[in-house]
Design an enzyme around this catalytic site. Sequence first.
Site: not given
Length: 253
Positions: A113, A132, A60-61, A56, A58, A170
């Site tokens: 998400h 996530d 942090d991805h 996805h 975001h 995570h």
Amino acid sequence: MPLTVHQFPCLSDNYGFLARDEASGLAACIDTPEAGAILRELDRLGWKLALILNTHWHPDHAGGNADIKAATGASVVGPAEVTRISPLDREVRGGDHVMLGETRFEVIESGGHTLGHLAYYDADDAVAFVGDTLFALGCGRLFEGKPDQMWASLQRLAALPDETTVYCAHEYTASNARFALSVDDAPALKARAEQVFAARERGEPTVPTTIGLEKATNPFLRAPLLAERVGAAGRPDHEAFAAVRSAKDLFKG
């Protein structure tokens, strides 16, 4: 030949994943939480990166896409939403597949998400990278999707074979376990929570997990069984899930 998965910590609580197709020697990076850490692991392992598989958009991805592509020449593959922060070489969606050498990844729609979230499943090796959407004893917050979409996504993942190894992005398991114990008193959950707390005390990861373990202990997959406890008795399954998700969002333990 099998797929080899290398897991390592990134940022404060992310995991990085490198997957190597042993037949071809080609590797994929599943998401790019921290470019420096990923490039160091590739160099240490001596692996040749061919693909970046984004789940996805975001940061942090997908935030490390540009630096890793510049350093390795890897092709970036992911859902269309990733173009919000990074160009794609190939857009994929649920029902597509991606080849890494001789390893075939099925692309599974797993929105909720984020709206376009995807998971990648290697059936031959019984391995799933779920970003996530599904966590050990948890699931992702609904930042963009609705409960019915997320529930449908979780059911797609729950339909995978119980032995499937699940790599979630995570290390949230201890906090997830504390919440789970507040809504579920199943003996299997209590036993697992003890193991989780002990592992974290030792500094050990609680990822990966398995589909079977999550079906037995994860309150989000068990939501219909917990409906009365969360004030959703008699409601459709996705509404029971929504009640569990809302309880977790408000949980302070």
